[in-house]
Motif scaffolding. Structure first.
Motif, PDB file in Angstrom:
ATOM      1  N   ILE A  53      41.111  32.299  35.880  1.00 31.92           N
ATOM      2  CA  ILE A  53      42.209  32.770  36.807  1.00 31.92           C
ATOM      3  C   ILE A  53      42.562  34.006  37.176  1.00 31.92           C
ATOM      4  CG2 ILE A  53      44.473  32.015  37.669  1.00 31.92           C
ATOM      5  CD1 ILE A  53      44.054  29.316  36.379  1.00 31.92           C
ATOM      6  N   CYS A  54      42.473  34.970  35.934  1.00 33.68           N
ATOM      7  CA  CYS A  54      43.233  36.068  36.094  1.00 33.68           C
ATOM      8  C   CYS A  54      42.101  37.334  36.255  1.00 33.68           C
ATOM      9  CB  CYS A  54      43.832  36.459  34.638  1.00 33.68           C
ATOM     10  SG  CYS A  54      45.124  35.405  34.196  1.00 33.68           S
ATOM     11  N   LEU A  55      40.748  36.748  36.263  1.00 34.23           N
ATOM     12  CA  LEU A  55      39.806  37.931  36.618  1.00 34.23           C
ATOM     13  C   LEU A  55      39.847  38.556  37.844  1.00 34.23           C
ATOM     14  CD1 LEU A  55      36.512  36.216  34.983  1.00 34.23           C
ATOM     15  CD2 LEU A  55      37.862  38.103  34.136  1.00 34.23           C
ATOM     16  N   PRO A  56      40.289  37.987  38.985  1.00 40.68           N
ATOM     17  CA  PRO A  56      40.489  38.752  40.143  1.00 40.68           C
ATOM     18  C   PRO A  56      41.272  40.153  39.968  1.00 40.68           C
ATOM     19  CG  PRO A  56      40.730  36.419  40.658  1.00 40.68           C
ATOM     20  CD  PRO A  56      40.560  36.614  39.251  1.00 40.68           C
ATOM     21  N   LEU A  57      42.154  39.988  38.979  1.00 46.34           N
ATOM     22  CA  LEU A  57      43.250  41.103  38.601  1.00 46.34           C
ATOM     23  C   LEU A  57      42.528  42.109  38.140  1.00 46.34           C
ATOM     24  CD1 LEU A  57      45.997  42.166  38.375  1.00 46.34           C
ATOM     25  CD2 LEU A  57      46.271  41.111  36.182  1.00 46.34           C
ATOM     26  N   ALA A  58      41.325  41.801  37.141  1.00 44.64           N
ATOM     27  CA  ALA A  58      40.459  43.052  36.681  1.00 44.64           C
ATOM     28  C   ALA A  58      39.654  43.849  37.634  1.00 44.64           C
ATOM     29  CB  ALA A  58      39.552  42.127  35.839  1.00 44.64           C
ATOM     30  N   GLU A  59      39.277  42.822  38.604  1.00 51.95           N
ATOM     31  CA  GLU A  59      38.668  43.593  39.727  1.00 51.95           C
ATOM     32  C   GLU A  59      39.490  44.504  40.878  1.00 51.95           C
ATOM     33  OE1 GLU A  59      35.596  42.485  43.515  1.00 51.95           O
ATOM     34  OE2 GLU A  59      36.456  40.989  42.206  1.00 51.95           O
ATOM     35  N   HIS A  60      40.593  44.068  41.056  1.00 46.33           N
ATOM     36  CA  HIS A  60      41.525  44.799  41.700  1.00 46.33           C
ATOM     37  C   HIS A  60      41.924  46.069  41.038  1.00 46.33           C
ATOM     38  CE1 HIS A  60      45.204  45.774  44.013  1.00 46.33           C
ATOM     39  NE2 HIS A  60      45.917  46.054  43.176  1.00 46.33           N
ATOM     40  N   ILE A  61      42.017  46.156  39.681  1.00 47.00           N
ATOM     41  CA  ILE A  61      42.517  47.140  39.015  1.00 47.00           C
ATOM     42  C   ILE A  61      41.187  48.022  38.727  1.00 47.00           C
ATOM     43  CG2 ILE A  61      43.064  48.225  36.794  1.00 47.00           C
ATOM     44  CD1 ILE A  61      45.130  45.659  36.609  1.00 47.00           C
ATOM     45  N   ALA A  62      39.991  47.722  38.511  1.00 47.56           N
ATOM     46  CA  ALA A  62      38.949  48.170  38.772  1.00 47.56           C
ATOM     47  C   ALA A  62      38.946  49.206  39.822  1.00 47.56           C
ATOM     48  CB  ALA A  62      37.633  47.389  38.429  1.00 47.56           C
ATOM     49  N   ARG A  63      38.906  48.529  40.893  1.00 51.53           N
ATOM     50  CA  ARG A  63      38.581  49.154  42.187  1.00 51.53           C
ATOM     51  C   ARG A  63      39.698  50.425  42.465  1.00 51.53           C
ATOM     52  NH1 ARG A  63      34.825  47.074  44.903  1.00 51.53           N
ATOM     53  NH2 ARG A  63      34.389  45.075  44.888  1.00 51.53           N
ATOM     54  N   LYS A  64      40.845  50.334  41.803  1.00 52.90           N
ATOM     55  CA  LYS A  64      41.944  51.354  41.978  1.00 52.90           C
ATOM     56  C   LYS A  64      41.255  52.645  41.275  1.00 52.90           C
ATOM     57  CE  LYS A  64      46.383  52.546  40.018  1.00 52.90           C
ATOM     58  NZ  LYS A  64      46.941  53.031  41.379  1.00 52.90           N
ATOM     59  N   TYR A  65      40.433  52.734  40.164  1.00 50.43           N
ATOM     60  CA  TYR A  65      39.790  53.769  39.555  1.00 50.43           C
ATOM     61  C   TYR A  65      38.434  53.944  40.101  1.00 50.43           C
ATOM     62  CZ  TYR A  65      43.957  53.537  36.272  1.00 50.43           C
ATOM     63  OH  TYR A  65      45.014  53.599  35.668  1.00 50.43           O
ATOM     64  N   ALA A  66      37.730  53.261  41.168  1.00 50.67           N
ATOM     65  CA  ALA A  66      36.382  53.560  41.601  1.00 50.67           C
ATOM     66  C   ALA A  66      36.457  55.045  42.224  1.00 50.67           C
ATOM     67  CB  ALA A  66      36.060  52.495  42.557  1.00 50.67           C
ATOM     68  N   GLY A  67      35.395  55.513  42.265  1.00 43.56           N
ATOM     69  CA  GLY A  67      35.019  56.793  42.754  1.00 43.56           C
ATOM     70  C   GLY A  67      35.432  57.934  41.888  1.00 43.56           C
ATOM     71  N   ARG A  68      35.547  57.755  40.721  1.00 42.64           N
ATOM     72  CA  ARG A  68      36.000  58.880  39.882  1.00 42.64           C
ATOM     73  C   ARG A  68      35.069  59.396  38.818  1.00 42.64           C
ATOM     74  NH1 ARG A  68      42.659  57.761  38.468  1.00 42.64           N
ATOM     75  NH2 ARG A  68      43.095  56.881  40.623  1.00 42.64           N
ATOM     76  N   GLY A  69      33.784  59.093  39.221  1.00 44.06           N
ATOM     77  CA  GLY A  69      32.538  59.464  38.325  1.00 44.06           C
ATOM     78  C   GLY A  69      32.129  58.521  37.334  1.00 44.06           C
ATOM     79  N   GLU A  70      32.476  57.299  37.325  1.00 37.49           N
ATOM     80  CA  GLU A  70      32.155  56.299  36.581  1.00 37.49           C
ATOM     81  C   GLU A  70      31.457  55.212  37.462  1.00 37.49           C
ATOM     82  OE1 GLU A  70      31.849  54.752  32.568  1.00 37.49           O
ATOM     83  OE2 GLU A  70      31.064  56.186  33.926  1.00 37.49           O
ATOM     84  N   VAL A  71      30.303  54.502  36.897  1.00 35.11           N
ATOM     85  CA  VAL A  71      29.964  53.306  37.622  1.00 35.11           C
ATOM     86  C   VAL A  71      31.150  52.137  37.642  1.00 35.11           C
ATOM     87  CG1 VAL A  71      27.998  51.626  37.341  1.00 35.11           C
ATOM     88  CG2 VAL A  71      27.629  53.954  36.679  1.00 35.11           C
ATOM     89  N   PHE A  72      30.860  51.586  38.681  1.00 34.84           N
ATOM     90  CA  PHE A  72      31.947  50.495  38.935  1.00 34.84           C
ATOM     91  C   PHE A  72      31.984  49.200  38.216  1.00 34.84           C
ATOM     92  CE2 PHE A  72      33.326  46.465  40.997  1.00 34.84           C
ATOM     93  CZ  PHE A  72      34.726  46.809  41.234  1.00 34.84           C
ATOM     94  N   GLU A  73      30.580  48.977  37.906  1.00 38.19           N
ATOM     95  CA  GLU A  73      30.352  47.890  36.818  1.00 38.19           C
ATOM     96  C   GLU A  73      30.650  47.866  35.471  1.00 38.19           C
ATOM     97  OE1 GLU A  73      29.268  44.760  37.763  1.00 38.19           O
ATOM     98  OE2 GLU A  73      29.253  45.451  39.899  1.00 38.19           O
ATOM     99  N   ASP A  74      30.645  49.177  35.187  1.00 41.42           N
ATOM    100  CA  ASP A  74      31.109  49.629  33.896  1.00 41.42           C
ATOM    101  C   ASP A  74      33.003  49.504  33.898  1.00 41.42           C
ATOM    102  OD1 ASP A  74      28.815  50.107  32.879  1.00 41.42           O
ATOM    103  OD2 ASP A  74      28.838  52.142  32.965  1.00 41.42           O
ATOM    104  N   LEU A  75      33.471  49.961  34.928  1.00 39.63           N
ATOM    105  CA  LEU A  75      34.931  49.975  35.013  1.00 39.63           C
ATOM    106  C   LEU A  75      35.343  48.457  35.141  1.00 39.63           C
ATOM    107  CD1 LEU A  75      35.831  52.548  37.688  1.00 39.63           C
ATOM    108  CD2 LEU A  75      36.096  52.760  35.126  1.00 39.63           C
ATOM    109  N   LEU A  76      34.835  47.685  35.863  1.00 37.52           N
ATOM    110  CA  LEU A  76      35.022  46.106  35.744  1.00 37.52           C
ATOM    111  C   LEU A  76      34.824  45.413  34.497  1.00 37.52           C
ATOM    112  CD1 LEU A  76      35.706  43.702  37.861  1.00 37.52           C
ATOM    113  CD2 LEU A  76      33.138  43.596  38.429  1.00 37.52           C
ATOM    114  N   GLN A  77      33.668  45.580  33.958  1.00 40.67           N
ATOM    115  CA  GLN A  77      33.565  45.200  32.656  1.00 40.67           C
ATOM    116  C   GLN A  77      34.859  45.764  31.695  1.00 40.67           C
ATOM    117  OE1 GLN A  77      31.351  42.961  31.868  1.00 40.67           O
ATOM    118  NE2 GLN A  77      31.970  42.564  30.017  1.00 40.67           N
TER     119      GLN A  77
END
Length: 266
Positions: free
Chosen positions: A41-65
């Protein structure tokens, strides 16, 4: 819990699920199933926060994990009996894991190896002291805990910010968040921090000439942000005595700084 109930529940209102989890035997299949359901149920929160840090030189999938790992940690550590909302606990926990990922893996700006190694120790000591003191530790407390000079702590904290850089061709954002000039095109105006830098360079040698007692007094007041009363309690003197000593120190530094600037101008 039924699938219908889970479908209605979101991470913003997960507290009842944790109350149910607390009523189950930690070693039971029911407990594990409910825990997995809460995490899902809480996993969508992880994606929301990972997208906040996207575009800063790191692969999004690694941020999401990494963010998903933070969700698991938040679910396992959250104590519903405190009365605090789960979201208020989970967000800083997840963001902390993502920031740690950047600190540990992304160093495009050269940082000396010693600062990198000490940065990990500072992070661990910060977590330990925060639990022990029930507040964020001061730089001096970190230095004492790790048995290193407080100046090393300061350099390490500065180095921790060196994991992120931007290309000069990156579009800067205006106040509305829309793309505007590139970073390079924003250069040229006088940086308001130049004066602060000049003052710092001027006063640094003067600070080095102070006695260790005077240096410690300034560190407590302006680096650890202790009040005059707190300093007085540490020294076993009156608050008025601390106030007078600080005033004398600052007046002397101002006078010497003014003299140095006039000498340079001449």
């Amino acid at each position: 819990m039924s699938t219908t109930t889970a479908a209605r529940t979101t991470y913003e209102h997960a507290e009842p699920l944790f109350e149910q989890l607390g009523l189950t035997d930690p070693g039971s299949p029911e407990h594990e199933a409910l825990r997995e359901e809460i995490i899902e149920i809480c996993l969508p929160l992880a994606e929301h926060i990972a997208r906040k840090y996207a575009g800063r030189g790191e692969v999004f999938e690694d941020l999401l994990q990494t963010a998903r790992l933070g969700v698991v940690m938040a679910v396992d550590r959250y104590d519903v009996t405190t009365g605090s909302p789960f979201l208020g606990f989970a967000v800083p926990t997840i963001m902390g894991e993502v920031r740690r990922h950047f600190r540990d893996h992304i160093w495009p700006v050269h940082v000396p190896r010693r600062e990198k190694e000490l940065q990990g120790k500072v992070r661990a000591a910060t977590e330990e002291l925060s639990r022990r003191l029930q507040r964020a530790p001061t730089a001096q407390e970190l230095a004492t805990e790790l048995d290193v000079p407080v100046t090393d702590i300061a350099r390490t904290l500065v180095a921790a910010n060196a994991f992120q850089t931007r290309s000069l061709d990156t579009p800067a954002r205006d106040n509305d968040g829309d793309p505007g000039m590139t970073v390079a095109e924003t250069f040229g105006a006088e940086d308001p921090h130049y004066r602060l830098t000049e003052d710092t360079i001027t006063v640094a040698p003067l600070l080095a000439q102070l006695s260790s007692e005077d240096q410690q007094l300034l560190i407590w007041r302006f680096y650890d942000t202790l009040s005059q009363g707190e300093i007085a309690e540490r020294l076993g003197v009156s608050q008025m005595s601390v106030s007078r000593k600080l005033t004398r120190l600052l007046n002397n530094l101002r006078a010497q700084t003014a003299d140095d600037k006039r000498a340079v101008a001449a």
